[in-house]
Design a protein around this motif. Structure first.
Motif, mmCIF file in Angstrom:
data_model
loop_
_atom_site.group_PDB
_atom_site.id
_atom_site.type_symbol
_atom_site.label_atom_id
_atom_site.label_comp_id
_atom_site.label_asym_id
_atom_site.label_seq_id
_atom_site.Cartn_x
_atom_site.Cartn_y
_atom_site.Cartn_z
ATOM 1 N N TYR A 10 -13.532 5.029 -2.041
ATOM 2 C CA TYR A 10 -12.972 4.502 -0.756
ATOM 3 C C TYR A 10 -13.950 4.955 0.452
ATOM 4 C CZ TYR A 10 -9.835 3.071 2.829
ATOM 5 O OH TYR A 10 -9.239 2.332 4.085
ATOM 6 N N TYR A 20 -17.101 2.808 0.187
ATOM 7 C CA TYR A 20 -16.955 1.535 0.248
ATOM 8 C C TYR A 20 -16.834 0.992 1.809
ATOM 9 C CZ TYR A 20 -14.346 -2.698 0.790
ATOM 10 O OH TYR A 20 -13.581 -3.876 1.493
ATOM 11 N N MET A 21 -15.994 2.100 2.491
ATOM 12 C CA MET A 21 -15.820 1.847 3.895
ATOM 13 C C MET A 21 -17.055 1.844 4.660
ATOM 14 S SD MET A 21 -12.740 0.815 4.585
ATOM 15 C CE MET A 21 -12.268 1.207 6.203
ATOM 16 N N TRP A 41 0.924 -1.174 0.016
ATOM 17 C CA TRP A 41 -0.089 -0.008 0.040
ATOM 18 C C TRP A 41 0.861 1.289 -0.005
ATOM 19 C CZ3 TRP A 41 -4.720 0.321 3.779
ATOM 20 C CH2 TRP A 41 -5.513 1.452 3.459
ATOM 21 N N GLN A 86 -2.285 7.792 5.076
ATOM 22 C CA GLN A 86 -2.250 6.415 4.862
ATOM 23 C C GLN A 86 -0.955 5.629 5.286
ATOM 24 O OE1 GLN A 86 -3.677 5.730 0.615
ATOM 25 N NE2 GLN A 86 -5.703 6.453 1.168
ATOM 26 N N TYR A 142 -7.861 0.477 -2.566
ATOM 27 C CA TYR A 142 -7.636 1.503 -1.500
ATOM 28 C C TYR A 142 -6.470 2.570 -1.583
ATOM 29 C CZ TYR A 142 -9.802 -1.576 2.044
ATOM 30 O OH TYR A 142 -10.753 -2.411 2.815
ATOM 31 N N GLN A 154 -6.960 6.983 -4.414
ATOM 32 C CA GLN A 154 -6.763 8.609 -4.240
ATOM 33 C C GLN A 154 -5.386 9.113 -4.848
ATOM 34 O OE1 GLN A 154 -7.351 6.821 -1.389
ATOM 35 N NE2 GLN A 154 -9.710 7.222 -1.612
ATOM 36 N N SER A 195 -11.005 7.843 6.787
ATOM 37 C CA SER A 195 -11.061 7.463 5.259
ATOM 38 C C SER A 195 -11.482 8.594 4.399
ATOM 39 C CB SER A 195 -12.165 6.332 5.061
ATOM 40 O OG SER A 195 -11.823 5.301 5.933
ATOM 41 N N CYS A 215 -10.207 10.879 0.798
ATOM 42 C CA CYS A 215 -10.955 11.296 -0.308
ATOM 43 C C CYS A 215 -11.017 12.744 -0.396
ATOM 44 C CB CYS A 215 -12.356 10.602 -0.208
ATOM 45 S SG CYS A 215 -12.353 8.912 -0.012
#
Ligand code: NDP
Length: 474
Positions: free
Chosen positions: A431, A434-435, A247, A276, A317, A320, A414, A418
């Motif tokens: 993201y 989805y989260m 990641w 992140q 993930y 962004q 999260s 974004c």
């Protein structure tokens, strides 16, 4: 482990009702029966999840991250599916080589390099650790060396970028779609292998679940903790590496690409890398603690974890950063500080809530939460062999505000990722959408499981803490 420690050794008796609910002792853990809604969702995901990932990545590659333009092009006849497909980079030997080396390197770091970080990092819990008690009453041992693997990998990455120049730091971005095919091959291979292994040579037959439904078993897994040999644990390996180690490398590769294309790295890209990066480092710092989270101690290993960790996580993930390569956003200072604060406060809530539960469970309630002795509800449950265990559900600190305040903090973080991308496109907001779905669904799933496990004790807990995510609202 806390629950295991609380086992009152002599109290062993089999029974089919507990805590006032008609629950079988083996019901906690993944479901035994498949309802039609779960089956429909699973077939939908098996069919469409790979397409969703492809669609997002293709939209960036061919349509500057617009999710609408491909649809408009297809509907107006400007493009045919075959045109889009023909423009998509194919699997290359180079990508296959990079991916094989990458996964092999992570396997070596996982299996062959025992943890030394815990010997010199104060407060870090690494080396051999115990997982939670499984439904069959087994307690597995794990070699916790993820932080070390992350550090070694990143030191080598920076050494290459600044000294050795063996490969370009944009290598991941430059091979992103060919690498997607490799990740899919590994994701499907490992899920299929796990299914076959569950049938023919399970690590622990008592911790296997067969619903009789092929799709459900393939998706949600049969074996609880598949292993090869004593130490190669599928769940721990695929959950953390190669996906989560990758990641931060993927984000660094995106930053390098911005530098190459525009001669600078924007503050939004730095924010994504930092926020992140904190989340990923937190994951590895607390890897031992993650042994007690739902992914490791409740989910079985199937396509959901195997393919999800190989493909879904590294590709979706990191949207962004990918978006910011195509649309370099330079935020004004006030917005950048606002987003940073939102991300840091979200992270603080996420970490403190998780820490409070961990401390409470580790000390069996003999600790202080916000300066006071914590309040809790005593509860009991039973494992597959009929052994009765005791546990506690805390009602103090953040756990007194809402039943999943850690998810609330996670969602704030999260959202911060974004927001770095501005408001021109919906793609980077995938993201948070989805989260929100994932964690809301997880609330429901977890509570269903906890109710099966604790019965009326769980009801007493939900009466004491009535909200799930946002006090007074939900
Ligand atoms: P939790 O850490 O919230 O664990 C839930 C479990 O904790 C329950 O099943 C129960 O287990 C125990 N528990 C529940 N209430 C209490 C209480 N009041 N006191 C003591 N123990 C309690 O959930 P997850 O494992 O899902 O999540 C861990 C973290 O990982 C979260 O912060 C989440 O945000 C994050 N996460 C991130 C994801 C991502 O993709 N980025 C995905 C999923 C999670 P028991 O059976 O032991 O009683």
């Amino acid at each position: 482990m806390a629950a295991h420690q609380e086992k009152k050794g002599e109290e062993r008796h089999r029974q089919s009702t507990q805590n006032g609910t008609r629950t079988s002792q083996v019901q906690w853990g993944r479901a035994w029966e498949v309802d039609w809604f779960s089956l429909a969702s699973i077939i939908f995901l098996l069919m469409f999840a790979p397409l969703i990932v492809y669609y997002f990545i293709m939209s960036c590659d061919q349509y500057q991250c617009s999710l609408i333009d491909p649809v408009i092009d297809l509907l107006t006849g400007n493009e045919h599916l075959s045109d889009i497909w023909n423009k998509t980079p194919t699997l290359t030997y180079k990508a296959a080589g990079i991916y094989t080396l990458w996964v092999a390197f992570q396997v070596v770091l996982y299996v062959c390099v025992p943890d030394f970080c815990h010997k010199f990092l104060p407060g870090y819990v690494g080396g051999v650790q115990e997982g939670a008690v499984t439904p069959a009453g087994v307690v597995n041992k794990y070699e916790i060396n993820g932080l070390q693997a992350w550090i070694i990998t990143h030191v080598l990455w920076f050494a290459n970028a600044y000294c050795f120049h063996c490969f370009s730091p944009t290598i991941i971005f430059d091979n992103w779609i060919p690498l997607l095919w490799c990740a899919n091959i590994l994701g499907y291979a490992v899920s299929t292998f796990a299914m076959i292994k569950g049938y023919f040579f399970p690590t622990n037959a008592k911790d296997c679940k067969f619903t009789g439904n092929f799709f459900y078993d393939y998706m949600m897994g049969i074996e609880f903790n598949p292993r090869i040999g004593k130490w190669f644990d599928f769940k721990l390996f695929f959950n953390g590496r190669p996906g989560i180690v990758a990641w931060t490398l993927i984000n660094l590769s995106y930053a390098a690409k911005q530098q190459e294309l525009y001669g600078q790295v924007t503050n939004s890209m730095i924010l994504v890398n930092v926020l992140q990066g904190i989340y990923v480092l937190d994951f590895f710092w607390n890897e031992a603690w993650y042994l007690k989270t739902i992914d490791i101690c409740h989910d079985h290993f199937g396509w959901y974890l195997g393919w999800g960790d190989c493909v879904w996580l590294p590709y979706l993930y990191t949207l962004q950063g990918l978006y910011l390569v195509y649309h370099p956003v330079q935020l004004c200072t006030a917005n950048a500080i606002g987003i940073l604060m939102l991300g840091l406060i979200g992270y603080y809530i996420f970490r403190m809530t998780n820490h409070q539960k961990d401390l409470f469970r580790r000390t069996n309630g003999n600790c202080k939460i916000w300066g006071k002795k914590p309040e809790y509800i005593e509860c009991s449950y039973m494992s597959v062999d009929g052994t009765k265990y005791y546990s506690k559900l805390m009602t103090s600190g953040f756990w007194g505000w809402a039943r999943h305040f850690n998810y609330t903090g996670d969602l704030m973080g999260s959202l911060a990722y974004c927001l770095t991308c501005g408001f021109d496109h919906i793609l980077p907001y995938f993201y948070i959408i989805y989260m929100t779905i994932l964690l809301t669904h997880r609330c429901v799933r977890d509570e269903h499981r906890c109710f099966s496990k604790y019965g009326k004790d769980w009801k007493r807990y939900t009466a004491a803490v009535p909200y799930r995510l946002i006090p007074g609202i939900f």
